[in-house]
Design a protein around this motif. Structure first.
Motif, PDB file in Angstrom:
ATOM      1  N   ARG A   1       6.081  -6.016 -19.648  1.00 38.48           N
ATOM      2  CA  ARG A   1       7.045  -5.733 -20.729  1.00 38.48           C
ATOM      3  C   ARG A   1       7.115  -4.315 -20.837  1.00 38.48           C
ATOM      4  N   ARG A   2       6.025  -3.771 -20.991  1.00 37.62           N
ATOM      5  CA  ARG A   2       5.853  -2.219 -21.424  1.00 37.62           C
ATOM      6  C   ARG A   2       6.506  -1.493 -20.100  1.00 37.62           C
ATOM      7  N   THR A   3       6.079  -1.858 -18.877  1.00 36.67           N
ATOM      8  CA  THR A   3       6.747  -1.214 -17.728  1.00 36.67           C
ATOM      9  C   THR A   3       8.253  -1.246 -17.754  1.00 36.67           C
TER      10      THR A   3
ATOM     11  N   VAL B   1       8.485  -0.590 -10.856  1.00 33.56           N
ATOM     12  CA  VAL B   1       8.998   0.961 -10.560  1.00 33.56           C
ATOM     13  C   VAL B   1       9.577   1.069  -9.021  1.00 33.56           C
ATOM     14  N   ARG B   2       9.228   0.067  -8.545  1.00 33.03           N
ATOM     15  CA  ARG B   2       9.549   0.413  -6.843  1.00 33.03           C
ATOM     16  C   ARG B   2      11.251   0.481  -6.525  1.00 33.03           C
ATOM     17  N   ASN B   3      12.055   0.247  -7.496  1.00 37.09           N
ATOM     18  CA  ASN B   3      13.418   0.554  -7.143  1.00 37.09           C
ATOM     19  C   ASN B   3      13.870   1.635  -7.911  1.00 37.09           C
ATOM     20  N   LEU B   4      13.048   2.504  -8.667  1.00 36.82           N
ATOM     21  CA  LEU B   4      13.348   3.926  -9.318  1.00 36.82           C
ATOM     22  C   LEU B   4      13.858   4.719  -8.183  1.00 36.82           C
ATOM     23  N   PRO B   5      14.905   5.544  -8.358  1.00 38.38           N
ATOM     24  CA  PRO B   5      15.354   6.581  -7.390  1.00 38.38           C
ATOM     25  C   PRO B   5      14.633   7.550  -6.925  1.00 38.38           C
ATOM     26  N   SER B   6      13.520   7.868  -7.719  1.00 42.33           N
ATOM     27  CA  SER B   6      12.850   9.083  -7.584  1.00 42.33           C
ATOM     28  C   SER B   6      11.373   8.901  -7.599  1.00 42.33           C
ATOM     29  N   VAL B   7      10.475   9.593  -6.845  1.00 44.98           N
ATOM     30  CA  VAL B   7       9.166   9.868  -7.264  1.00 44.98           C
ATOM     31  C   VAL B   7       8.692  10.467  -8.696  1.00 44.98           C
ATOM     32  N   ALA B   8       9.637  11.218  -8.945  1.00 42.42           N
ATOM     33  CA  ALA B   8       9.493  11.800 -10.356  1.00 42.42           C
ATOM     34  C   ALA B   8       9.594  11.144 -11.670  1.00 42.42           C
ATOM     35  N   LEU B   9      10.706   9.940 -11.199  1.00 44.63           N
ATOM     36  CA  LEU B   9      10.895   9.026 -12.304  1.00 44.63           C
ATOM     37  C   LEU B   9       9.715   7.863 -12.454  1.00 44.63           C
ATOM     38  N   ILE B  10       9.142   7.629 -11.198  1.00 47.49           N
ATOM     39  CA  ILE B  10       7.751   6.886 -11.115  1.00 47.49           C
ATOM     40  C   ILE B  10       6.884   7.487 -11.830  1.00 47.49           C
ATOM     41  N   THR B  11       6.396   8.783 -11.407  1.00 46.80           N
ATOM     42  CA  THR B  11       5.502   9.612 -12.269  1.00 46.80           C
ATOM     43  C   THR B  11       5.727   9.406 -13.623  1.00 46.80           C
ATOM     44  N   GLU B  12       6.855   9.718 -14.169  1.00 48.23           N
ATOM     45  CA  GLU B  12       7.161   9.558 -15.430  1.00 48.23           C
ATOM     46  C   GLU B  12       6.647   8.560 -16.408  1.00 48.23           C
ATOM     47  N   VAL B  13       7.114   7.369 -15.617  1.00 48.21           N
ATOM     48  CA  VAL B  13       6.503   5.941 -15.957  1.00 48.21           C
ATOM     49  C   VAL B  13       5.034   5.724 -16.175  1.00 48.21           C
ATOM     50  N   GLU B  14       4.271   6.357 -15.139  1.00 45.89           N
ATOM     51  CA  GLU B  14       2.977   6.450 -14.754  1.00 45.89           C
ATOM     52  C   GLU B  14       2.317   7.132 -16.020  1.00 45.89           C
ATOM     53  N   ASP B  15       2.970   8.401 -16.529  1.00 42.44           N
ATOM     54  CA  ASP B  15       2.394   9.158 -17.435  1.00 42.44           C
ATOM     55  C   ASP B  15       2.196   8.405 -18.674  1.00 42.44           C
TER      56      ASP B  15
ATOM     57  N   THR C   1       0.887  -1.262   0.076  1.00 36.44           N
ATOM     58  CA  THR C   1      -0.207   0.000  -0.047  1.00 36.44           C
ATOM     59  C   THR C   1       0.910   1.145  -0.146  1.00 36.44           C
ATOM     60  N   GLU C   2       2.074   0.903   0.641  1.00 33.99           N
ATOM     61  CA  GLU C   2       2.864   2.341   0.829  1.00 33.99           C
ATOM     62  C   GLU C   2       3.580   2.633  -0.694  1.00 33.99           C
ATOM     63  N   ASP C   3       3.859   1.640  -1.328  1.00 35.58           N
ATOM     64  CA  ASP C   3       4.427   1.646  -2.578  1.00 35.58           C
ATOM     65  C   ASP C   3       3.424   2.294  -3.683  1.00 35.58           C
ATOM     66  N   LEU C   4       2.168   1.752  -3.514  1.00 31.36           N
ATOM     67  CA  LEU C   4       1.071   2.390  -4.543  1.00 31.36           C
ATOM     68  C   LEU C   4       0.730   3.675  -4.242  1.00 31.36           C
ATOM     69  N   ARG C   5       1.274   4.312  -3.196  1.00 36.80           N
ATOM     70  CA  ARG C   5       0.936   5.738  -3.106  1.00 36.80           C
ATOM     71  C   ARG C   5       1.700   6.521  -4.235  1.00 36.80           C
ATOM     72  N   THR C   6       2.695   5.899  -4.771  1.00 34.86           N
ATOM     73  CA  THR C   6       3.562   6.697  -5.897  1.00 34.86           C
ATOM     74  C   THR C   6       2.779   6.462  -7.342  1.00 34.86           C
ATOM     75  N   LEU C   7       1.561   5.623  -7.415  1.00 35.18           N
ATOM     76  CA  LEU C   7       0.989   5.475  -8.499  1.00 35.18           C
ATOM     77  C   LEU C   7      -0.515   5.845  -8.400  1.00 35.18           C
ATOM     78  N   PRO C   8      -0.878   6.878  -8.121  1.00 34.52           N
ATOM     79  CA  PRO C   8      -2.160   7.158  -7.729  1.00 34.52           C
ATOM     80  C   PRO C   8      -3.048   7.219  -8.632  1.00 34.52           C
ATOM     81  N   ARG C   9      -2.722   7.415  -9.813  1.00 38.87           N
ATOM     82  CA  ARG C   9      -3.655   7.356 -11.117  1.00 38.87           C
ATOM     83  C   ARG C   9      -3.920   5.789 -11.458  1.00 38.87           C
TER      84      ARG C   9
END
Length: 388
Positions: free
Chosen positions: A150-152, A120-134, A90-98
């Protein structure tokens, strides 16, 4: 769709667009499930999965605020370690709100959401996770678990190429072989290997199995027997090739974009360049949509080059909706001679979907290679060429 409208509606395909609600659950609870038609069973399955996704969303959202995991573990008859791991999720999923909101809407199930989270959990910043989610947010609901994974993976490698290679080397250090007892005198032997070598082993076993005599054994049984033959030194020598697609920029070291390993998915740029040092190269030109358009000549006759390009254009995966099997057979979408032997009209399919396409399903193709499938229940699905 409004809840009030649901109350007065019969079970129709239109309900498949509805978000999960109490009214939708009431509707399903009141159905005679044994009396459903074939098409209604599809609709009910879709609705049930929407409700299940919403229930997962509720559980995860509540769990995020739970402090006493021991109390909850006792209440739901689960080990506390399981509840604690779920709480970490649940904590990890905070970074994938959409994507989390798509779980609430029933558009995405938890298994696919976890596939994204694991990558995405090992990406070094929330900004990069958001970039993937975008990039994923629009496409995710229409992708299978394997396709989304595969896409992720590719997006993570593009967003953080250095970190991706470092994580690959760390994971490589954890390669292993494990055995797990199974019932009825059987056991499961599992090898965790680098993707390229694992692909080579699998292709080797497939080739060995294909050479075995025709008998009552299934393909899986033959591969298992081939594994024993090869491991025990009873198999013949054989050359195996793996196919990797890499951009010229990455090959020259100008970028660190991931390459594509046939039958697996993205691999790191360093791994691909290492393979290219001793590999046979073939040029592939892309069109404006990043779809394979032309393949360079080598030593094969034109028919073989076109067949190879058909596979490359599909990412060497069956062109049927949702299928992740490797291509096993070629097919003219519009049968020859009415349909010409051209790149858009030629598709690679697994054996199962090739039979379905000729027996019960219909398929048409656009000039750009987009494939439209129609099922016996008159449901429509679309697939497009692989985007590099």
């Amino acid at each position: 769709m409004q809840v009030g409208i649901l109350r007065g509606m019969e079970l129709t395909r239109e309900l498949e667009k509805a978000e999960p609600s109490g009214a939708l659950l009431d509707l399903l609870a009141g159905l005679d499930l044994d009396a459903l038609s074939a098409d209604e069973r599809v609709t009910v399955t879709i609705l049930a999965r929407k409700i299940k996704a919403f229930a997962d969303y509720v559980e995860l959202t509540v769990l995020r605020s739970v402090e006493d995991t021991a109390e909850l573990a006792m209440a739901i008859t689960e080990p506390e370690q399981t509840v604690a791991r779920r709480k970490e999720l649940t904590e990890d999923l905070r970074t994938l709100p959409r994507l989390m909101d798509q779980l609430r809407q029933g558009r995405l199930d938890l298994r696919r959401l976890e596939a994204v989270r694991d990558r995405v959990r090992n990406l070094p910043s929330v900004a990069l996770i958001t970039e993937v989610e975008d990039t994923l947010v629009e496409a995710a609901p229409g992708l299978t678990h394997s396709q989304l994974g595969r896409r992720t993976t590719a997006l993570v490698a593009q967003a953080d190429p250095t970190g991706y290679e470092q994580r690959h080397q760390k994971a490589k250090a954890e390669r292993r072989v494990e055995i797990r007892p199974l019932p009825d005198g059987m056991a499961q032997l599992t090898a965790v290997l680098p993707a390229v070598e694992a692909r080579m082993v699998h292709d080797l076993l497939c080739a060995d199995a294909k050479d075995l005599p025709t008998d009552e054994r299934t393909t899986d049984q033959k591969r298992a027997d081939a594994f024993l033959d090869r491991f025990l030194g009873q198999a013949k020598e054989r050359d195996v090739r793996v196919h990797v697609t890499i951009s010229m920029e990455t090959l020259m070291g100008l970028t660190e974009d991931p390459a594509l390993l046939e039958g697996y998915g993205p691999i790191s740029a360093d791994t691909a360049r290492e393979l290219a040092m001793d590999g046979i190269w073939r040029a592939i030109l892309l069109d404006e949509h990043d779809h394979a358009d032309t393949i360079g000549k080598h030593t094969y006759r034109p028919g073989q080059r076109l067949k190879e390009l058909v596979g490359v254009r599909a990412g060497n995966i069956c062109s049927a909706p949702g299928c992740t099997r490797p291509i096993q057979e070629g097919d003219h979408v519009t049968p020859w001679p009415k349909g010409h032997t051209t790149l858009p009209n030629l598709k690679g399919l697994c054996t199962r979907h090739h039979h379905l396409k000729h027996d019960t399903h219909k398929a048409t193709v656009d000039n750009d290679g987009t494939l439209h499938w129609t099922t016996p229940l008159n449901r429509s699905y679309t697939t497009t060429p692989h985007k590099y």
